[in-house]
Write a protein that holds these residues in place. Structure first.
Motif, short mmCIF file in Angstrom:
data_model
loop_
_atom_site.label_atom_id
_atom_site.label_comp_id
_atom_site.label_asym_id
_atom_site.label_seq_id
_atom_site.Cartn_x
_atom_site.Cartn_y
_atom_site.Cartn_z
N PRO A 11 0.83 -1.21 0.00
CA PRO A 11 0.00 0.00 0.00
C PRO A 11 0.86 1.26 0.00
N GLN A 12 0.37 2.30 -0.63
CA GLN A 12 1.11 3.56 -0.76
C GLN A 12 0.81 4.51 0.40
N ALA A 13 0.42 3.99 1.54
CA ALA A 13 0.09 4.83 2.68
C ALA A 13 1.35 5.45 3.26
N SER A 14 1.19 6.62 3.84
CA SER A 14 2.31 7.27 4.50
C SER A 14 1.77 8.14 5.62
N LEU A 15 2.66 8.72 6.35
CA LEU A 15 2.27 9.62 7.42
C LEU A 15 2.19 11.06 6.95
N ALA A 16 2.23 11.26 5.64
CA ALA A 16 2.23 12.62 5.10
C ALA A 16 1.00 13.41 5.54
N PHE A 17 -0.16 12.77 5.53
CA PHE A 17 -1.38 13.50 5.90
C PHE A 17 -1.34 13.93 7.36
N ALA A 18 -0.80 13.08 8.23
CA ALA A 18 -0.67 13.44 9.64
C ALA A 18 0.29 14.60 9.80
N ALA A 19 1.37 14.60 9.05
CA ALA A 19 2.35 15.68 9.14
C ALA A 19 1.76 17.00 8.65
N HIS A 20 1.00 16.95 7.56
CA HIS A 20 0.34 18.16 7.05
C HIS A 20 -0.65 18.69 8.09
N ALA A 21 -1.43 17.79 8.69
CA ALA A 21 -2.39 18.20 9.70
C ALA A 21 -1.70 18.81 10.92
N TYR A 22 -0.57 18.23 11.32
CA TYR A 22 0.19 18.75 12.45
C TYR A 22 0.64 20.18 12.18
N ASP A 23 1.23 20.39 11.01
CA ASP A 23 1.70 21.74 10.67
C ASP A 23 0.53 22.72 10.55
N ALA A 24 -0.58 22.29 9.96
CA ALA A 24 -1.75 23.17 9.83
C ALA A 24 -2.28 23.57 11.21
N ALA A 25 -2.36 22.60 12.12
CA ALA A 25 -2.83 22.90 13.47
C ALA A 25 -1.87 23.84 14.19
N HIS A 26 -0.57 23.63 13.98
CA HIS A 26 0.43 24.49 14.63
C HIS A 26 0.30 25.94 14.12
N VAL A 27 0.18 26.11 12.82
CA VAL A 27 0.04 27.46 12.25
C VAL A 27 -1.24 28.12 12.77
N LEU A 28 -2.34 27.41 12.72
CA LEU A 28 -3.61 27.98 13.15
C LEU A 28 -3.61 28.31 14.64
N ALA A 29 -3.10 27.41 15.47
CA ALA A 29 -3.04 27.67 16.91
C ALA A 29 -2.17 28.88 17.22
N SER A 30 -1.07 29.00 16.51
CA SER A 30 -0.18 30.14 16.71
C SER A 30 -0.87 31.45 16.35
N LEU A 31 -1.56 31.46 15.22
CA LEU A 31 -2.28 32.66 14.80
C LEU A 31 -3.41 33.01 15.76
N ILE A 32 -4.16 32.00 16.20
CA ILE A 32 -5.25 32.24 17.15
C ILE A 32 -4.69 32.78 18.46
N GLY A 33 -3.58 32.22 18.90
CA GLY A 33 -2.96 32.69 20.14
C GLY A 33 -2.53 34.14 20.07
N TYR A 35 -3.69 36.51 17.49
CA TYR A 35 -4.67 37.44 16.92
C TYR A 35 -6.12 37.17 17.30
N GLY A 36 -6.40 36.11 18.02
CA GLY A 36 -7.78 35.80 18.39
C GLY A 36 -8.47 34.93 17.34
N THR A 37 -9.78 34.88 17.40
CA THR A 37 -10.54 33.94 16.56
C THR A 37 -11.35 34.58 15.45
N ASN A 38 -11.16 35.85 15.18
CA ASN A 38 -11.89 36.50 14.09
C ASN A 38 -11.44 35.91 12.75
N GLY A 39 -12.38 35.36 12.01
CA GLY A 39 -12.06 34.67 10.76
C GLY A 39 -11.37 35.54 9.72
N SER A 40 -11.84 36.76 9.55
CA SER A 40 -11.22 37.66 8.56
C SER A 40 -9.79 38.00 8.94
N THR A 41 -9.57 38.24 10.21
CA THR A 41 -8.22 38.56 10.69
C THR A 41 -7.30 37.36 10.49
#
Length: 93
Positions: A11-33, A35-41
């Motif tokens: 199978p061609q499975a990998s942990l790539a999706f988990a790594a992408h999700a980890y980085d996305a969560a890190h970026v979003l959490a950092s921005l929320i921390g 600038y807050g939770t306003n979507g436009s901001t």
């Protein structure tokens, strides 16, 4: 070997999706921390953020929100096999 592996190979499975999700969560959490939770901001800050050094590599977003800096591989499923079509470079401008 499983019946699937005998028929189609490893199978061609990998942990790539988990790594992408980890980085996305890190970026979003950092921005929320910061600038807050306003979507436009958050959108504006995400699109204007400098290059981010994540576990998948360095990346940023262009004006459309597309990721730049992380290469991808385009694959095609043909005749029961997964075939590499081409490498797609998403270079940081």
């Amino acid at each position: 070997q499983t019946a699937f592996e005998k028929t189609y190979g490893t199978p061609q499975a990998s942990l790539a999706f988990a790594a992408h999700a980890y980085d996305a969560a890190h970026v979003l959490a950092s921005l929320i921390g910061t600038y807050g939770t306003n979507g436009s901001t958050l959108r504006d800050k995400l699109l204007s953020m400098p290059e981010f050094a994540g576990i998948i590599g360095n990346f940023r977003f262009d004006a459309n929100g597309d990721v730049l800096g992380i290469p991808y591989v385009l694959k095609e499923f043909r005749s029961g096999m997964t075939l590499k079509v081409k490498d797609v470079s998403l270079d940081i401008e």
